[in-house]
Design a protein around this motif. Structure first.
Motif, PDB file in Angstrom:
ATOM      1  N   MET A 187       0.815  -1.145   0.183  1.00 37.88           N
ATOM      2  CA  MET A 187       0.298  -0.101  -0.160  1.00 37.88           C
ATOM      3  C   MET A 187       0.851   1.014  -0.041  1.00 37.88           C
ATOM      4  O   MET A 187       1.907   1.176   0.413  1.00 37.88           O
ATOM      5  CB  MET A 187      -1.188  -0.267   1.158  1.00 37.88           C
ATOM      6  CG  MET A 187      -1.465  -1.148   0.961  1.00 37.88           C
ATOM      7  SD  MET A 187      -3.226  -1.241   2.349  1.00 37.88           S
ATOM      8  CE  MET A 187      -2.213  -0.870   3.391  1.00 37.88           C
ATOM      9  N   GLU A 188       0.220   2.248  -1.341  1.00 39.54           N
ATOM     10  CA  GLU A 188       1.267   3.416  -1.132  1.00 39.54           C
ATOM     11  C   GLU A 188       1.173   4.399   0.016  1.00 39.54           C
ATOM     12  O   GLU A 188      -0.455   4.878   0.140  1.00 39.54           O
ATOM     13  CB  GLU A 188       1.864   3.974  -2.425  1.00 39.54           C
ATOM     14  CG  GLU A 188       2.810   2.722  -3.158  1.00 39.54           C
ATOM     15  CD  GLU A 188       2.384   3.066  -4.868  1.00 39.54           C
ATOM     16  OE1 GLU A 188       2.229   4.268  -4.804  1.00 39.54           O
ATOM     17  OE2 GLU A 188       2.953   2.357  -5.681  1.00 39.54           O
ATOM     18  N   HIS A 197      -0.701   8.373   0.300  1.00 34.71           N
ATOM     19  CA  HIS A 197      -0.872   8.918  -0.272  1.00 34.71           C
ATOM     20  C   HIS A 197      -1.164  10.176   0.197  1.00 34.71           C
ATOM     21  O   HIS A 197      -1.614   9.921   1.480  1.00 34.71           O
ATOM     22  CB  HIS A 197      -2.266   8.303  -1.312  1.00 34.71           C
ATOM     23  CG  HIS A 197      -3.349   8.124  -0.096  1.00 34.71           C
ATOM     24  ND1 HIS A 197      -4.152   9.333   0.394  1.00 34.71           N
ATOM     25  CD2 HIS A 197      -3.798   6.911   0.228  1.00 34.71           C
ATOM     26  CE1 HIS A 197      -4.959   8.130   1.002  1.00 34.71           C
ATOM     27  NE2 HIS A 197      -4.435   6.483   0.931  1.00 34.71           N
ATOM     28  N   ASP A 226      -6.969  11.808   2.766  1.00 34.83           N
ATOM     29  CA  ASP A 226      -8.129  12.049   2.394  1.00 34.83           C
ATOM     30  C   ASP A 226      -8.791  11.846   3.492  1.00 34.83           C
ATOM     31  O   ASP A 226      -9.144  11.504   4.906  1.00 34.83           O
ATOM     32  CB  ASP A 226      -8.202  10.655   1.934  1.00 34.83           C
ATOM     33  CG  ASP A 226      -9.487  10.197   1.694  1.00 34.83           C
ATOM     34  OD1 ASP A 226     -10.972  11.019   1.540  1.00 34.83           O
ATOM     35  OD2 ASP A 226      -9.803   8.679   0.770  1.00 34.83           O
ATOM     36  N   MET A 279      -0.039  14.391 -20.574  1.00 35.39           N
ATOM     37  CA  MET A 279       1.137  12.969 -21.067  1.00 35.39           C
ATOM     38  C   MET A 279       1.562  12.954 -21.729  1.00 35.39           C
ATOM     39  O   MET A 279       0.889  12.490 -23.270  1.00 35.39           O
ATOM     40  CB  MET A 279       0.649  11.834 -20.018  1.00 35.39           C
ATOM     41  CG  MET A 279       0.930  12.638 -18.135  1.00 35.39           C
ATOM     42  SD  MET A 279      -0.275  11.244 -17.470  1.00 35.39           S
ATOM     43  CE  MET A 279       1.682  10.484 -17.928  1.00 35.39           C
ATOM     44  N   GLY A 280       3.059  13.165 -21.757  1.00 32.45           N
ATOM     45  CA  GLY A 280       3.587  11.933 -23.840  1.00 32.45           C
ATOM     46  C   GLY A 280       3.613  13.525 -24.334  1.00 32.45           C
ATOM     47  O   GLY A 280       4.736  12.702 -24.821  1.00 32.45           O
ATOM     48  N   PHE A 281       3.189  14.711 -24.220  1.00 28.50           N
ATOM     49  CA  PHE A 281       4.084  15.489 -24.885  1.00 28.50           C
ATOM     50  C   PHE A 281       5.259  16.274 -24.600  1.00 28.50           C
ATOM     51  O   PHE A 281       6.187  16.472 -25.473  1.00 28.50           O
ATOM     52  CB  PHE A 281       3.264  17.088 -25.318  1.00 28.50           C
ATOM     53  CG  PHE A 281       2.230  16.569 -25.972  1.00 28.50           C
ATOM     54  CD1 PHE A 281       0.896  16.398 -25.687  1.00 28.50           C
ATOM     55  CD2 PHE A 281       2.281  17.297 -27.175  1.00 28.50           C
ATOM     56  CE1 PHE A 281      -0.467  15.594 -26.413  1.00 28.50           C
ATOM     57  CE2 PHE A 281       1.427  16.164 -28.270  1.00 28.50           C
ATOM     58  CZ  PHE A 281      -0.296  16.006 -27.313  1.00 28.50           C
ATOM     59  N   ARG A 306       8.139  14.205 -23.157  1.00 22.99           N
ATOM     60  CA  ARG A 306       9.283  13.848 -22.234  1.00 22.99           C
ATOM     61  C   ARG A 306      10.647  13.776 -23.398  1.00 22.99           C
ATOM     62  O   ARG A 306      11.296  12.969 -22.992  1.00 22.99           O
ATOM     63  CB  ARG A 306       8.285  12.587 -23.198  1.00 22.99           C
ATOM     64  CG  ARG A 306       7.614  12.265 -22.614  1.00 22.99           C
ATOM     65  CD  ARG A 306       7.485  11.752 -20.625  1.00 22.99           C
ATOM     66  NE  ARG A 306       5.890  11.529 -19.915  1.00 22.99           N
ATOM     67  CZ  ARG A 306       6.166  10.408 -19.403  1.00 22.99           C
ATOM     68  NH1 ARG A 306       6.426   9.141 -19.474  1.00 22.99           N
ATOM     69  NH2 ARG A 306       4.307  10.691 -18.484  1.00 22.99           N
ATOM     70  N   ALA A 352       2.256   5.819 -23.428  1.00 22.85           N
ATOM     71  CA  ALA A 352       3.006   7.098 -23.025  1.00 22.85           C
ATOM     72  C   ALA A 352       4.608   7.513 -23.594  1.00 22.85           C
ATOM     73  O   ALA A 352       4.776   8.451 -23.944  1.00 22.85           O
ATOM     74  CB  ALA A 352       3.225   7.265 -21.095  1.00 22.85           C
ATOM     75  N   LEU A 378       4.925   6.954 -26.694  1.00 23.55           N
ATOM     76  CA  LEU A 378       4.735   7.322 -28.101  1.00 23.55           C
ATOM     77  C   LEU A 378       4.794   9.388 -28.102  1.00 23.55           C
ATOM     78  O   LEU A 378       4.874   9.436 -27.453  1.00 23.55           O
ATOM     79  CB  LEU A 378       3.439   7.170 -28.360  1.00 23.55           C
ATOM     80  CG  LEU A 378       2.548   5.554 -28.978  1.00 23.55           C
ATOM     81  CD1 LEU A 378       1.832   5.668 -29.353  1.00 23.55           C
ATOM     82  CD2 LEU A 378       3.739   5.001 -30.175  1.00 23.55           C
ATOM     83  N   PRO A 379       5.287   9.527 -29.308  1.00 22.14           N
ATOM     84  CA  PRO A 379       5.795  10.358 -29.112  1.00 22.14           C
ATOM     85  C   PRO A 379       4.411  11.932 -29.631  1.00 22.14           C
ATOM     86  O   PRO A 379       4.018  12.930 -28.924  1.00 22.14           O
ATOM     87  CB  PRO A 379       6.370  10.780 -30.784  1.00 22.14           C
ATOM     88  CG  PRO A 379       6.248   9.801 -31.545  1.00 22.14           C
ATOM     89  CD  PRO A 379       5.723   9.000 -30.858  1.00 22.14           C
ATOM     90  N   ALA A 384      -0.185  11.107 -28.049  1.00 21.53           N
ATOM     91  CA  ALA A 384      -0.875  10.677 -27.583  1.00 21.53           C
ATOM     92  C   ALA A 384      -1.583  11.928 -27.573  1.00 21.53           C
ATOM     93  O   ALA A 384      -1.617  12.773 -26.566  1.00 21.53           O
ATOM     94  CB  ALA A 384      -0.433   9.823 -26.200  1.00 21.53           C
ATOM     95  N   PRO A 438      -2.345   7.243 -16.173  1.00 19.66           N
ATOM     96  CA  PRO A 438      -3.147   5.160 -16.135  1.00 19.66           C
ATOM     97  C   PRO A 438      -3.876   4.173 -14.269  1.00 19.66           C
ATOM     98  O   PRO A 438      -3.673   5.856 -14.123  1.00 19.66           O
ATOM     99  CB  PRO A 438      -1.497   5.054 -15.158  1.00 19.66           C
ATOM    100  CG  PRO A 438      -0.648   6.129 -14.793  1.00 19.66           C
ATOM    101  CD  PRO A 438      -1.527   7.539 -15.822  1.00 19.66           C
ATOM    102  N   GLY A 450      -3.049   3.033   1.366  1.00 18.50           N
ATOM    103  CA  GLY A 450      -4.137   2.507   0.270  1.00 18.50           C
ATOM    104  C   GLY A 450      -5.593   3.686   0.413  1.00 18.50           C
ATOM    105  O   GLY A 450      -5.849   4.791   1.176  1.00 18.50           O
ATOM    106  N   ARG A 451      -6.703   2.695   0.100  1.00 13.81           N
ATOM    107  CA  ARG A 451      -8.032   3.514   0.011  1.00 13.81           C
ATOM    108  C   ARG A 451      -8.675   2.132   0.054  1.00 13.81           C
ATOM    109  O   ARG A 451      -8.516   0.912  -0.254  1.00 13.81           O
ATOM    110  CB  ARG A 451      -7.915   4.007  -1.896  1.00 13.81           C
ATOM    111  CG  ARG A 451      -7.150   4.899  -1.793  1.00 13.81           C
ATOM    112  CD  ARG A 451      -7.841   5.741  -2.629  1.00 13.81           C
ATOM    113  NE  ARG A 451      -5.949   6.908  -3.220  1.00 13.81           N
ATOM    114  CZ  ARG A 451      -6.543   8.627  -2.812  1.00 13.81           C
ATOM    115  NH1 ARG A 451      -7.544   8.327  -2.303  1.00 13.81           N
ATOM    116  NH2 ARG A 451      -5.558   8.805  -3.161  1.00 13.81           N
TER     117      ARG A 451
END
Lengths: 70, 376
Positions: free
Chosen positions: A1-2, A4, A7, A65-67, A69, B163, B165-166, B168, B174, B231-232
């Motif tokens: 468990m991470e 965060h 909450d 996201m992805g632009f 990188r 992610a 890919l140039p 998207a 995710p 966790g949640r």
């Protein structure tokens, strides 16, 4: 468990659940003045609604996201 | 002369595979009646009239409509709101089955309470001793805790490659990995309740239904507090909402959970016909002692109703010694009323040379009503 960011909704609901559970477990519910049950429930639900309705503080990235990188 | 025909939604016949879906257009409320009309090829108006009729006579129409809305996918969707909700929580059918098993086992365990002094060793649901049920709960909890999380590898891999890919155009974030915290909490809940039940058996200590629910809520509360940082486990809030009212009601069920359900009247005539105990689980229990032929000895009776009304009718001028207890509700003894919770009172009225009725009367949630013949 991470881990965060906190909450608050879960925390508040958990504390309310924990309190009621301890009250029931100790058998002390019958000692609670019934005239305070309604206001307490209303306040609890109100707090939960206020917390749930708060705008999220999570940052939204300006670009998808992805632009960026490179 | 040709006239333009407006397509009627109730006459749809162009879709070969007829799936039951809620309408998303040409609807009055949630599209349930329209969808049912399309599926069964009847005028939706008739179905709407049915819902309204059921709504007026008993209110079932509203519940049915809401349930149907929750269970039917909308047009263009594969999943109903309920399915989508569970998918979002990561609850697969297998996990839901586990949850159902745990809940059913929990209810059976609580129902095996039948002595007022703990779980009976000799009796239990389906004739199986209560301790076996307790062990079953513990085993369920252990299995739930040991359940390993399903890896989210394929979807994560797909997201990562997307992610990289140039370009998207619409990259979704995710999916958040599913947290096992809720399952840990549910497993711990089963363990705790099972161990508490086993403890009550072994130590012969009284654990009330309210205390069982209290223990369950404590575990859920701890799970939620932990989930506030690690966790949640927001799904636990739903369980807490479900269990909280049961716990509150259960905490007032101080009367023995014994006897049947319904309306029962006992009117003994001779002292030999008088039972030591009269028990009812729910409903109304009436004990009419007006025709009882008095005897030289005192008459001891213990009577209780877990939920409902316990009425005792005494002969005029009877010599009585009453002890009444009510978890939540009211007590009316010979015209004197007391309302509230944890009501405990004693009433004594003695006459010389009369048979004394020594009565121990108890109601968990409801009313104890004692009156004399002819009075109300």
């Amino acid at each position: 468990m991470e881990r965060h960011p906190a909450d608050v909704f879960s925390l508040l609901a958990g504390l309310m659940t924990l309190g009621l559970g301890l009250l029931l477990l100790s058998g002390g519910l019958s000692d609670v003045p019934m005239e305070w049950v309604g206001p307490a429930v209303a306040i609890g639900i109100g707090l939960l609604i206020v917390v749930a309705a708060r705008p999220s503080r999570t940052e939204v990235p300006d670009e998808p996201m992805g632009f960026d990188r490179e | 002369m040709m006239t333009a025909m407006t397509p009627q939604r109730s006459e749809r016949s162009d879709s070969p595979p007829r799936n039951l879906r809620r309408r998303t257009s040409d609807r009055v409320l949630g599209g349930v009646a329209g969808g049912l009309g399309d599926y069964f090829n009847v005028d939706p108006l008739l179905i709407r009239i049915g819902f309204v009729g059921l709504m007026i006579f008993g209110g079932a129409g509203l519940v049915l409509y809401f349930v149907a809305w929750m269970l039917l996918p909308a047009e263009g969707h594969d999943a109903s709101p309920v399915e989508a909700f569970f998918r979002r929580l990561g609850l697969t059918p297998g996990r839901l089955a586990w949850l159902a098993v745990a809940i059913v086992a929990f209810i059976l365990l609580v129902n095996s309470w039948n002595t007022g002094m703990g779980f009976s060793i000799n009796e239990g649901p389906l004739g199986i001793p209560g301790v076996v049920w307790a062990l079953a709960i513990v085993a369920t909890g252990v299995m739930l805790v040991r359940r390993r999380e399903v890896a989210t590898g394929p979807s994560m891999t797909a997201s990562a490659s997307a992610a990289a890919l140039p370009v998207a155009p619409a990259v979704k974030a995710p999916p958040r990995p599913h947290s096992p915290l809720a399952w840990y909490a549910i497993g711990a809940l089963s363990l705790t309740v099972g161990l508490l039940a086993a403890f009550s058996q072994v130590a012969e200590r009284e654990v009330t239904p309210g205390q069982f629910f209290g223990a369950a809520l404590v575990v859920l509360g701890i799970g939620l507090v932990v989930g506030a940082w690690w966790g949640r486990a927001r799904i636990l809030i739903l369980l807490a909402i479900l269990l909280a009212p049961m716990g509150v009601v259960g905490s007032f069920l101080t009367a023995p959970l014994e006897g049947g359900v319904g309306e029962h009247t006992f009117a003994p005539v001779t002292a030999a016909e008088v039972q030591d105990e009269y028990r009812s689980l729910g409903g109304r229990l009436t004990l009419d002692l007006t025709q009882l032929i008095t005897s030289p000895r005192d008459i001891h009776i213990a009577a209780s109703v877990a939920v409902g009304q316990l009425m005792v009718i005494l002969p005029e001028g009877a010599s009585i010694e009453l002890h009444t207890r009510v978890g939540a509700g009211d007590v009316i003894v010979l015209g004197s009323q007391d309302v509230g919770t944890s009501l405990d009172s004693t009433f004594v009225r003695r006459h010389l040379n009369r048979t004394t009725f020594i009565l121990d009367l108890e109601a968990g949630i409801g009313q104890v009503y004692v009156r004399t013949e002819g009075s109300f």
